[in-house]
Write a protein that holds these residues in place. Structure first.
Motif, PDB file in Angstrom:
ATOM      1  N   THR A 176       0.898  -1.336  -0.090  1.00 46.56           N
ATOM      2  CA  THR A 176      -0.074   0.092   0.008  1.00 46.56           C
ATOM      3  C   THR A 176       0.932   1.185  -0.225  1.00 46.56           C
ATOM      4  O   THR A 176       1.833   1.119   0.503  1.00 46.56           O
ATOM      5  N   GLY A 177       0.304   2.226  -0.506  1.00 49.62           N
ATOM      6  CA  GLY A 177       1.254   3.621  -0.694  1.00 49.62           C
ATOM      7  C   GLY A 177       2.592   3.301  -1.529  1.00 49.62           C
ATOM      8  O   GLY A 177       3.619   3.832  -0.854  1.00 49.62           O
ATOM      9  N   GLY A 202       7.565   3.034  -0.119  1.00 46.09           N
ATOM     10  CA  GLY A 202       6.527   2.290  -0.757  1.00 46.09           C
ATOM     11  C   GLY A 202       7.280   1.723  -2.055  1.00 46.09           C
ATOM     12  O   GLY A 202       7.142   0.653  -2.611  1.00 46.09           O
ATOM     13  N   THR A 254      -1.205  -0.091  -3.993  1.00 49.71           N
ATOM     14  CA  THR A 254      -2.088   0.839  -4.175  1.00 49.71           C
ATOM     15  C   THR A 254      -1.764   2.439  -4.147  1.00 49.71           C
ATOM     16  O   THR A 254      -0.533   2.682  -3.617  1.00 49.71           O
ATOM     17  N   TRP A 255      -2.357   3.303  -4.509  1.00 50.00           N
ATOM     18  CA  TRP A 255      -2.012   4.614  -4.533  1.00 50.00           C
ATOM     19  C   TRP A 255      -3.215   5.436  -4.182  1.00 50.00           C
ATOM     20  O   TRP A 255      -4.139   5.156  -4.706  1.00 50.00           O
ATOM     21  N   THR A 299      -0.880  10.266  -5.277  1.00 47.41           N
ATOM     22  CA  THR A 299       0.520  10.198  -6.025  1.00 47.41           C
ATOM     23  C   THR A 299       0.404   9.222  -7.189  1.00 47.41           C
ATOM     24  O   THR A 299       0.453   8.255  -6.793  1.00 47.41           O
ATOM     25  N   ASP A 340      -8.549   4.430  -1.736  1.00 44.88           N
ATOM     26  CA  ASP A 340      -8.814   5.023  -0.450  1.00 44.88           C
ATOM     27  C   ASP A 340      -8.967   3.694   0.388  1.00 44.88           C
ATOM     28  O   ASP A 340     -10.233   3.886   0.705  1.00 44.88           O
ATOM     29  N   ASN A 398       2.213  -0.189   3.999  1.00 45.67           N
ATOM     30  CA  ASN A 398       3.017   0.999   4.093  1.00 45.67           C
ATOM     31  C   ASN A 398       2.433   2.516   4.048  1.00 45.67           C
ATOM     32  O   ASN A 398       3.105   3.362   4.460  1.00 45.67           O
ATOM     33  N   ALA A 399       1.210   2.442   3.340  1.00 47.87           N
ATOM     34  CA  ALA A 399       0.486   3.760   3.311  1.00 47.87           C
ATOM     35  C   ALA A 399       0.375   4.181   4.550  1.00 47.87           C
ATOM     36  O   ALA A 399       0.015   3.573   5.506  1.00 47.87           O
ATOM     37  N   GLN A 414      -0.350   8.424   6.978  1.00 44.99           N
ATOM     38  CA  GLN A 414      -0.548   9.669   7.145  1.00 44.99           C
ATOM     39  C   GLN A 414       0.136  10.290   8.171  1.00 44.99           C
ATOM     40  O   GLN A 414       0.005   9.788   9.341  1.00 44.99           O
ATOM     41  N   VAL A 466      -6.076   5.820   8.653  1.00 42.52           N
ATOM     42  CA  VAL A 466      -5.134   5.290   7.546  1.00 42.52           C
ATOM     43  C   VAL A 466      -3.967   4.352   8.292  1.00 42.52           C
ATOM     44  O   VAL A 466      -3.652   3.430   7.833  1.00 42.52           O
TER      45      VAL A 466
END
Length: 231
Positions: free
Chosen positions: A8-9, A15, A31-32, A35, A50, A77-78, A80, A100
């Motif tokens: 993720t991210g 990531g 996932t993004w 960006t 999201d 990894n995503a 905030q 997040v």
């Protein structure tokens, strides 16, 4: 054996380094959110999502299963990062940090669990700020501390299924797309035992190890990769 890995991210920074590491010999999905990936090999499945939204985790897992037929490794990894000054409580913004950094990985695990076989691995990207509270961003640090506890809790729950759950805690890392100013970098460097910051590739190598069969008896651990920050 070729595994299917979700990061993720995965469009930038740590990531992207993790995605590049695994893409050498595994099937990779990322996932993004905001960006958009650039110069991405066709072999990598890039999904805009999201993961804080209801149903998003299930949609991501379903698309991965349709493309690759399996899912073996999840790298959460995503994240905030946002300030949370003590004199300016902003409930929606603070809730986003928790959504997040903590609740999205839980939703993704729930969605993926029917497809995870014994030998699967979850690797969460935590932070040294889970134990070293950042000034003016205590909620971010608290979210990573909660992620560490969730890592241990899921390791305990999923161990009987043969699924391992670990985390990597980076220190300060300069990413190519948005490096820190030289003076701030030097400030962090002076606080490390090795005299240099970890690179995104260093974090990726640690993630790959924890996801690999070489770490078959490691679960519930948080591996700090920081150059020896504030020892």
């Amino acid at each position: 054996m070729t595994k299917t890995v979700l990061i993720t991210g995965g469009a930038r920074g740590i990531g992207k380094a993790i995605a590049d590491e695994f893409a050498q010999d595994h099937d990779v999905a990322i996932t993004w959110l905001s960006t958009q990936p650039v110069d991405l090999p066709d072999s990598i499945l890039a999904l805009q999502s999201d993961l804080t939204k209801p149903g998003a985790a299930g949609d991501v897992v379903a698309q991965i299963i349709r493309r690759f037929g399996r899912l073996d490794v999840i790298v959460n990894n995503a994240g905030q990062v946002a300030p949370s000054p003590v004199d300016a409580h902003d409930a929606p913004a603070l809730r986003t940090i928790l959504d997040v950094n903590l609740l999205a990985p839980d939703a993704l695990l729930t969605a993926a669990l029917p497809h995870l076989e014994p030998g699967a691995a979850i690797v969460n990207i935590s932070s040294v700020n889970a134990v070293l509270p950042p000034m003016g961003a205590a909620i971010y640090g608290a979210s990573k501390a909660a992620l560490n506890l969730w890592t241990r809790g899921m390791a305990k729950e999923l161990g009987p299924r043969g699924i391992r759950v670990n985390a990597v805690a980076p220190g300060a890392v300069n990413i190519p797309e948005d490096p820190r100013p030289d003076d701030l970098t030097e400030l962090f460097v002076r606080e490390t035992a090795l005299g240099h910051l970890a690179r995104p590739e260093d974090i990726a190598a640690a993630v790959r190890f924890l996801a690999s069969d070489a770490a078959a008896s490691i679960t519930g651990e948080v591996l700090t990769v920081s150059g020896g920050y504030r020892l």
